[in-house]
Design a protein around this motif. Structure first.
Motif, short mmCIF file in Angstrom:
data_model
loop_
_atom_site.label_atom_id
_atom_site.label_comp_id
_atom_site.label_asym_id
_atom_site.label_seq_id
_atom_site.Cartn_x
_atom_site.Cartn_y
_atom_site.Cartn_z
N THR A 76 30.58 39.17 26.32
CA THR A 76 31.48 38.76 25.25
C THR A 76 32.30 37.55 25.69
O THR A 76 32.76 37.47 26.83
CB THR A 76 32.43 39.92 24.89
N ARG A 133 35.73 35.50 24.71
CA ARG A 133 37.00 35.56 23.97
C ARG A 133 37.54 34.14 23.84
O ARG A 133 37.61 33.41 24.84
CB ARG A 133 37.99 36.45 24.71
N GLU A 173 40.41 46.99 20.61
CA GLU A 173 40.87 47.62 21.83
C GLU A 173 39.68 47.97 22.71
O GLU A 173 38.68 48.51 22.23
CB GLU A 173 41.67 48.89 21.50
N GLY A 174 39.76 47.60 23.96
CA GLY A 174 38.64 47.86 24.87
C GLY A 174 37.71 46.68 25.07
O GLY A 174 36.75 46.78 25.84
N ASP A 175 37.96 45.55 24.41
CA ASP A 175 37.15 44.35 24.64
C ASP A 175 37.23 43.95 26.11
O ASP A 175 38.32 43.89 26.70
CB ASP A 175 37.65 43.19 23.78
N THR A 176 36.09 43.65 26.70
CA THR A 176 36.04 43.21 28.11
C THR A 176 35.24 41.92 28.21
O THR A 176 34.06 41.94 28.57
CB THR A 176 35.43 44.29 29.01
N THR A 219 33.58 38.47 29.43
CA THR A 219 33.19 37.89 30.71
C THR A 219 33.73 36.47 30.86
O THR A 219 33.88 35.97 31.97
CB THR A 219 31.66 37.86 30.85
N GLU A 265 45.96 35.46 30.06
CA GLU A 265 44.58 35.93 29.95
C GLU A 265 44.02 36.36 31.31
O GLU A 265 43.27 37.32 31.40
CB GLU A 265 43.71 34.83 29.34
N THR A 305 45.49 39.79 31.86
CA THR A 305 45.02 40.80 30.92
C THR A 305 43.57 41.18 31.16
O THR A 305 43.19 42.35 30.99
CB THR A 305 45.19 40.29 29.48
N PHE A 306 42.76 40.22 31.58
CA PHE A 306 41.32 40.46 31.77
C PHE A 306 40.94 40.10 33.22
O PHE A 306 40.45 38.99 33.48
CB PHE A 306 40.51 39.64 30.77
N ASP A 316 38.59 40.75 35.17
CA ASP A 316 37.20 40.51 35.55
C ASP A 316 36.61 39.28 34.87
O ASP A 316 35.42 38.99 35.03
CB ASP A 316 36.35 41.74 35.20
N ALA A 317 37.42 38.57 34.10
CA ALA A 317 36.90 37.45 33.32
C ALA A 317 37.17 36.11 34.00
O ALA A 317 38.18 35.93 34.68
CB ALA A 317 37.52 37.44 31.92
#
Length: 376
Positions: free
Chosen positions: A24, A26, A72-75, A77, A95, A98-99, A101-102
C-alpha cells in the motif's frame, strides 16, 4: 470515465507496463501532485490511501479515482508527503513515527531544509529520502490532476548518508511505475539546480509580467509569443512561491544577484548606446543567452540546435492536423512545435522545429503543397 479508470497502461506506450511496487502507498496531501501520483498508481493496480487536512479536497480526489480513504490498520510500505514546504518536515516526522515500517518521501521543491529539520528533531532519517518530480501545471488542486503528469519527466531522488540505496528502493519503483526518470542528486545539488532553472525564472517571469499592469491597451494588443513565453509561469500561486523562495533563499539570491549584474551592464550600454563598446556589450549579452539556451536538453535529452520553420495556418478545423500530416508525409521528423495566434487575424503561425539538414527540403515541399512560409 474518470482519470482513475485508465487501466494498467502507461499513457502513450501502447502496452501494459509491469508494476514494480508492492503493498500500500499512502499519500498525504491530495492536491495536484498527490492526486496525480494516486491516479498514476491506481491505473497500475496499486492500493493507494489518500489523506488531506481538507475533507473537501480529500473527497474530490477520491471521487476522481486517485485512491481511497484511510482505514484503521493500514500499513503502507511507502508514504509520499505532498504538502507545502513550510509543513513538509513536520508531516514527514509524523508519518515516520506513525508508520515505523514504511519508507517516507516528500515531493517538496526544496530538499536541504526538510532534511536538516528532521535531523535536528531526531527523526529516523534512515527511512526518509527526499524527492522532487520536475512536473506540474499552472493550475492546482485534485481537479487538475493527471495520471500521465510524470511520464518522461525527471524525478530527483535526493539521497543522503543516513539511508541506504536498498532501503530507498521503493521510491525508485514508484518513480518508474509512474513513467518518470529517476535522477540521483544530493539535496545541495538539487536546491542549487532548481534555483537556476525554476525558482529564479519564476521571479523573473513575475517581475516582467508586473510591467504589463500599467501598459496601455494598445501596447498589449501587440503582444506576441515572445512576451507570452517570458511570462507564462507568472500566474503561479503567490502563497506557495513565498514558501519555496524562502526555503531556498540563499541560492535564489545568488542567481538573481548575478542576473542583476548582467542587467546593470545592459542598462549602462542602453544609457549611452553611442559610446565605444556599448553595442558590443548588448550583442554579447544577447549572444550569451544564445549559448545558454543551446545547452538546454531537447528531445531525448539531447542538446541539439534545431532550425525553425514558420508556417501560416488558417484558423479553421483540421488545418493544423493537415500540416502535421503533410510534414510526416514529406518524411521530416518534427522535433518541436509552437503555436502563435495573430490577434484579429483568421490565421495562426505554427513554428515547427526540425534538424537543420531537413529544413530546406521541408520548406520547398510545403510551398509546393500550397502552404505559406512566414519565416525560416
Amino acid at each position: 470515465m474518470t482519470p482513475g479508470d485508465v487501466g494498467g497502461e502507461v499513457a502513450g506506450a501502447g502496452h501494459p507496463a509491469p508494476r514494480r511496487l508492492d503493498g500500500t502507498v499512502r499519500i498525504v496531501g491530495a492536491g495536484l501532485l498527490g492526486a496525480s501520483i494516486g491516479l498514476g498508481l491506481r491505473r497500475q493496480g496499486v492500493d493507494v490511501v489518500l489523506d488531506d487536512v481538507s475533507p473537501a479536497s480529500l473527497r474530490l480526489a477520491i471521487d476522481y479515482g486517485a485512491g481511497r480513504a484511510p482505514l484503521e490498520g493500514d500499513t503502507p510500505t511507502l508514504v509520499v508527503v505532498c504538502v507545502p514546504p513550510d509543513v513538509t518536515a513536520a508531516i514527514v516526522a509524523r508519518e515516520l513515527e506513525t508508520f515505523p515500517d514504511a519508507l517516507v518521501t516528500d515531493v517538496a521543491s526544496v530538499k536541504v531544509a526538510p532534511l536538516r529539520a528532521l535531523q535536528e528533531a531526531g527523526a529516523d532519517v534512515s527511512r526518509y529520502i527526499g524527492s522532487h518530480p520536475m512536473a506540474g501545471r499552472e493550475r492546482g488542486g485534485p481537479i487538475s490532476a493527471r495520471a500521465d503528469l510524470f511520464i518522461g519527466r525527471p524525478w530527483v531522488v535526493a539521497g543522503h548518508d543516513g539511508i541506504s540505496y536498498r532501503a530507498a528502493a521503493a521510491l525508485e519503483d514508484l518513480i518508474l511505475d509512474l513513467g518518470a526518470t529517476p535522477i540521483e542528486m544530493t539535496p545541495e545539488e538539487h536546491d542549487a539546480g532548481v534555483a537556476v532553472v525554476s525558482h529564479a525564472p519564476q521571479v523573473v517571469a513575475s517581475l516582467m509580467a508586473a510591467r504589463l499592469r500599467d501598459a496601455p491597451d494598445a501596447s498589449l494588443g501587440l503582444a506576441g509569443q515572445g512576451v507570452r513565453d517570458v511570462t507564462r509561469i507568472a500566474s503561479s500561486d503567490p502563497a506557495l512561491w513565498v514558501q519555496i523562495l524562502g526555503a531556498n533563499a540563499s541560492r535564489v539570491e545568488e542567481v538573481l544577484r548575478a542576473l542583476r549584474d548582467d542587467l546593470d551592464d545592459v542598462l549602462g550600454a542602453l544609457a549611452a548606446p553611442e559610446h565605444p563598446g556599448a553595442l558590443r556589450a548588448l550583442a554579447e549579452s544577447i549572444g550569451a543567452g544564445n549559448a545558454g539556451v543551446a545547452r538546454l536538453p531537447g528531445k531525448h535529452g539531447q542538446s541539439t540546435t534545431f532550425t525553425q520553420v514558420v508556417v501560416m495556418v488558417d484558423d479553421t478545423p483540421g488545418q493544423l492536423a493537415l500540416l502535421l500530416t503533410e510534414i510526416g508525409d514529406i518524411g521530416v521528423n518534427l522535433e518541436d512545435l509552437r503555436l502563435e495566434h495573430s490577434p484579429g487575424a483568421q490565421f495562426g503561425l505554427a513554428e515547427v522545429s526540425v534538424v537543420p539538414e531537413h529544413a530546406e527540403r521541408l520548406v520547398a515541399e510545403l510551398v509546393r503543397r500550397g502552404w505559406t512560409i512566414a519565416g525560416s
